[in-house]
Design a protein around this motif. Structure first.
Motif, short mmCIF file in Angstrom:
data_model
loop_
_atom_site.label_atom_id
_atom_site.label_comp_id
_atom_site.label_asym_id
_atom_site.label_seq_id
_atom_site.Cartn_x
_atom_site.Cartn_y
_atom_site.Cartn_z
N LEU A 99 -6.85 8.36 -6.56
CA LEU A 99 -6.20 7.12 -6.10
C LEU A 99 -5.45 7.34 -4.79
O LEU A 99 -5.48 6.52 -3.88
N GLN A 100 -4.83 8.50 -4.72
CA GLN A 100 -4.05 8.82 -3.54
C GLN A 100 -4.94 8.85 -2.31
O GLN A 100 -4.58 8.33 -1.25
N GLY A 101 -6.14 9.43 -2.48
CA GLY A 101 -7.10 9.46 -1.38
C GLY A 101 -7.47 8.05 -0.95
O GLY A 101 -7.45 7.73 0.23
N LEU A 102 -7.76 7.21 -1.94
CA LEU A 102 -8.16 5.83 -1.62
C LEU A 102 -7.03 5.08 -0.91
O LEU A 102 -7.24 4.44 0.11
N PHE A 103 -5.83 5.21 -1.46
CA PHE A 103 -4.68 4.55 -0.85
C PHE A 103 -4.50 5.00 0.59
O PHE A 103 -4.25 4.20 1.48
N SER A 104 -4.60 6.32 0.79
CA SER A 104 -4.27 6.83 2.12
C SER A 104 -5.32 6.42 3.15
O SER A 104 -4.98 6.15 4.29
N VAL A 105 -6.57 6.35 2.74
CA VAL A 105 -7.61 5.90 3.68
C VAL A 105 -7.32 4.47 4.10
O VAL A 105 -7.30 4.13 5.29
N ARG A 106 -7.05 3.64 3.12
CA ARG A 106 -6.78 2.23 3.37
C ARG A 106 -5.56 2.08 4.28
O ARG A 106 -5.57 1.37 5.28
N LEU A 107 -4.52 2.81 3.90
CA LEU A 107 -3.26 2.73 4.63
C LEU A 107 -3.44 3.16 6.07
O LEU A 107 -3.04 2.46 7.01
N SER A 108 -4.09 4.32 6.25
CA SER A 108 -4.18 4.83 7.62
C SER A 108 -5.08 3.95 8.46
O SER A 108 -4.80 3.70 9.63
N LYS A 161 -5.57 0.28 12.86
CA LYS A 161 -6.10 -1.00 13.33
C LYS A 161 -5.00 -1.76 14.07
O LYS A 161 -5.20 -2.28 15.16
N ARG A 162 -3.82 -1.74 13.47
CA ARG A 162 -2.72 -2.46 14.11
C ARG A 162 -2.36 -1.83 15.45
O ARG A 162 -2.13 -2.52 16.44
N THR A 204 -6.32 12.07 11.97
CA THR A 204 -5.26 12.96 11.49
C THR A 204 -4.49 12.31 10.35
O THR A 204 -4.24 12.93 9.32
N ILE A 205 -4.13 11.06 10.54
CA ILE A 205 -3.36 10.40 9.48
C ILE A 205 -4.17 10.34 8.19
O ILE A 205 -3.68 10.72 7.13
N SER A 206 -5.43 9.91 8.30
CA SER A 206 -6.16 9.75 7.03
C SER A 206 -6.44 11.09 6.37
O SER A 206 -6.51 11.18 5.16
N GLN A 207 -6.60 12.15 7.20
CA GLN A 207 -6.86 13.44 6.59
C GLN A 207 -5.60 14.12 6.07
O GLN A 207 -5.61 14.80 5.06
N SER A 208 -4.51 13.94 6.83
CA SER A 208 -3.36 14.78 6.47
C SER A 208 -2.28 14.05 5.71
O SER A 208 -1.37 14.68 5.18
N LEU A 209 -2.36 12.74 5.66
CA LEU A 209 -1.32 12.00 4.95
C LEU A 209 -1.17 12.43 3.49
O LEU A 209 -0.06 12.72 3.03
N PRO A 210 -2.29 12.51 2.74
CA PRO A 210 -2.16 12.94 1.35
C PRO A 210 -1.56 14.34 1.24
O PRO A 210 -0.63 14.57 0.46
N LEU A 223 0.83 -1.21 0.00
CA LEU A 223 0.00 0.00 0.00
C LEU A 223 0.86 1.25 0.00
O LEU A 223 0.61 2.20 -0.76
N ALA A 224 1.89 1.25 0.85
CA ALA A 224 2.74 2.43 0.97
C ALA A 224 3.45 2.70 -0.35
O ALA A 224 3.51 3.85 -0.81
N ALA A 225 3.96 1.64 -0.99
CA ALA A 225 4.67 1.82 -2.26
C ALA A 225 3.70 2.33 -3.32
O ALA A 225 4.01 3.26 -4.09
N GLY A 226 2.49 1.73 -3.36
CA GLY A 226 1.48 2.16 -4.32
C GLY A 226 1.16 3.63 -4.14
O GLY A 226 1.12 4.40 -5.10
#
Ligand SMILES: Nc1ncnc2c1ncn2[C@@H]1O[C@H](COP(=O)(O)OP(=O)(O)O)[C@@H](O)[C@H]1O
Ligand SMILES: [Mg+2]
Length: 606
Positions: A107-116, A121-122, A161-167, A50-53
């Protein structure tokens, strides 16, 4: 509202609420942003694909964003006749680059939601796992609220914060570097000028967002206070009415509400001003770019197309800076939250190692010269030596604070003895794995805890393999068969979290039934009959007598009537055994036990 009133309200507000407000103030700054960030990054590393994508999409999208304005510059130059070429081709290329950049954004939005979400979760699972491993004494230094808030507030903060600000963070950083580079390449003079206006925007953002933060923090605090007041008033409503405090309470409430309104208005005004102010500054910067660009163009330094590209670049450069500036505060709170989460993760979990408790039908407990202190240097248990023979019932009595519960804590290894030893059948419990030890000991505590689950699951808490027959037998023995049958769905009735749908006494009966189902070798009852009506108390006492029958039991009781028939009564005084013996022998001795007994039965004594 006057400052004095405010002060008065603050003094009156609920202790828990004050802590919450203090926590708001505390959460502001992280101690070591660098280290915490690094650790957060390791979580992202765990999601390699996910991170690489996401990184690929971000880089490609940013390049598109930087390339498109230069195409625009070409197009304008073609229109102005300064460059030759097929205009329609350039325009089509420009269109596709812009479209590609939009797709990348998506795509970036989708990736970042998934990633965060994966990362959070972890983190959440690790944290919960860790909390479950923590020794009981962890809660001595940390309030329940504090631990809960790490699990809920802090994690949620990190998540949002991560999901909103990561992108914004990723593409923003790249965009800033790329745009600045290409502007410099086109015309460094105009580039510097554009950058200057961007820093003007930045300064304005900083000033305004600081104001917004200040007032919104105030609003948050007042809201907490207001909610606290409402909570207290609703739960204590009969008391409020009984003391005729409705008016005063309402005044307090209105005063807080008043301040809240003011803080709300200020917050909204400042955050409302932010947008228009930014617009105004960026428009001014366009004017400056047009003016100076025109001048440079006349001088032959740049083409008209470059000016048009610059206007786009200036906008592109300013946007991420603004975004990052705006999420900066939120980021800090989240990082501070992450720091608190990591602090729990770094706590040492309970040592689970050790041998199994030897399997025998018998269980004799011996305490030998046990000494223990919660705080170094202040011993709570001293020189405690006691044998609880197999199948016998030993009662611990003594004033509050004499150390009775502490003995239980030591036996369950919630805490470790300072010196001396505790043995079960001669096996030092220090060498026994805690899980094995606790499997053989069941407790019924003063504050009965039942979980939000069915009655059946609660009864099976200490023995998952129990059959329905065993559960029924346990309910019968502990006098709660009737009580369970009267519940709407019998054994399948869901108990609410605090057990509000059954009474305190009934909860204790269920707790005794739970201990019955667990069928431990050693049983501990800690003041299990306080806070109940006389009839239920009788039922509890009967149930207790039955469960203790033939079982090694340690019973702690305030009411001496409960323990009169114990095999041994131990009177504790300030962590030491003051005297011990049977009920009759202790009474005859006319010592501490006699005193205790007489104070309790003063009314009945002859
Ligand atoms: N978690 C704790 N941390 C520090 N001191 C404690 C803790 N629990 C109990 N104490 C202190 O230890 C003493 C014995 O407490 P406790 O064993 O609960 O007494 P009892 O059950 O006889 O009322 C008291 O002075 C109490 O204040
Ligand atoms: Mg106690």
């Amino acid at each position: 509202m006057s400052a004095k009133q405010n002060q008065k309200l603050a003094e009156r507000s609920i202790p828990g609420m004050m802590n919450r407000q203090e926590r708001f103030a505390q959460t502001e700054r992280a101690d070591d942003i660098g280290a915490t960030l690094k650790r957060i990054v390791t979580y992202f590393m765990g999601e390699k694909t996910l991170a690489a994508g996401m990184l690929a999409v971000v880089i490609f999208g940013t390049l598109c964003g930087i390339y498109a304005p230069s195409l625009q510059s070409n197009a304008v130059d073609m229109i102005a006749g300064e460059k030759s070429g097929v205009l329609i081709h350039t325009l089509l290329l420009m269109l596709s680059v812009y479209l590609l950049s939009a797709v990348c954004g998506l795509l970036q939005g989708l990736f970042s939601v998934r990633l965060s979400q994966n990362v959070v979760k972890r983190m959440r699972e690790e944290l919960f796992g860790k909390i479950m491993e923590l020794p009981v004494c962890y809660l001595d230094a940390h309030s329940h609220g504090d631990v809960m808030s790490r699990m809920t507030n802090d994690i949620e903060n990190i998540s949002s914060t991560i999901s909103q600000s990561l992108p914004s963070l990723c593409s923003g950083t790249l965009t800033i570097i790329g745009t600045a580079a290409i502007m410099m390449w086109y015309c460094w003079q105009l580039a510097l000028l554009s950058l200057a206006t961007v820093f003007l925007t930045l300064a304005a953002t900083k000033i305004l967002s600081e104001k917004v933060r200040r007032f919104s923090r105030q609003r948050q605090m007042l809201l907490g206070q207001l909610n606290g007041t409402v909570e207290e008033m609703v739960s204590g409503y009969p008391t409020v009415v009984a003391y005729n405090h409705q008016n005063i309470t309402t005044e307090d409430f209105c005063a807080t509400a008043d301040s809240l309104t003011k803080a709300g208005i200020k917050t909204d005004i400042f955050s409302g001003v932010m947008g228009p102010a930014m617009n105004c500054i960026s428009n001014i910067s366009f004017v400056m770019i047009a003016a100076f660009g025109g001048y440079f163009s006349v001088k032959g330094l740049i083409s008209v197309g470059v000016i048009s590209a610059f206007i786009v670049y200036a906008k592109q450069f300013g946007r991420p800076i603004n975004e990052i500036a705006q999420i900066y505060g939120q980021l800090q709170t989240a990082i501070a939250g992450a720091e608190r989460v990591f602090a729990v993760l770094d706590e040492e979990g309970e040592d689970r190692s050790g041998e199994l408790l030897a399997e025998t039908k018998q269980a004799a407990v011996t305490f030998k010269n046990v000494r223990f202190s919660y705080a170094a240097g202040i011993p709570v248990i001293r020189n405690f030596t006691l044998t609880v023979p197999n199948g016998k019932k030993v009662a611990l009595v003594g004033a509050t604070g004499s150390g009775k519960t502490t003995i239980v804590n030591l036996l369950l290894r919630f805490y470790e003895t300072e010196s001396g030893e505790i043995c079960i059948n001669g096996q030092n419990i220090q060498t026994v794995a805690k899980s094995s030890l606790r499997k053989n000991v069941a407790i019924v505590l003063q504050d009965t805890v039942l979980f939000s689950n069915t009655v059946r699951s609660n009864l099976k808490y200490g023995n998952d393999a129990a059959t329905d027959g065993q559960i029924r037998a346990a309910a019968e023995m502990s006098q709660c068969r009737e009580l369970i049958e009267l519940l709407p769905e019998g054994y399948d009735t869901e108990l609410t979290g605090s057990g509000a749908n059954i009474s305190q006494g009934q909860r204790q009966l269920l707790a005794i039934a739970r201990a019955f189902v667990a069928d431990p070798k050693i049983l501990i009852l800690d003041e299990a009959t306080s806070n109940v009506d006389t009839r239920t108390e009788q039922a509890i006492q009967d149930a207790m007598q039955r469960i203790m029958q033939g079982r090694t039991s340690i019973v702690i009781a305030h009411r001496l009537s409960t323990i009169r028939d114990s095999d041994l009564i131990v009177v504790m005084d300030q962590g030491e055994i003051a005297e011990s013996g049977s009920h009759e022998s202790l009474l005859a001795k006319k010592g501490k036990y006699y005193e205790l007994y007489m104070t309790q039965y003063a009314g009945f004594a002859t």
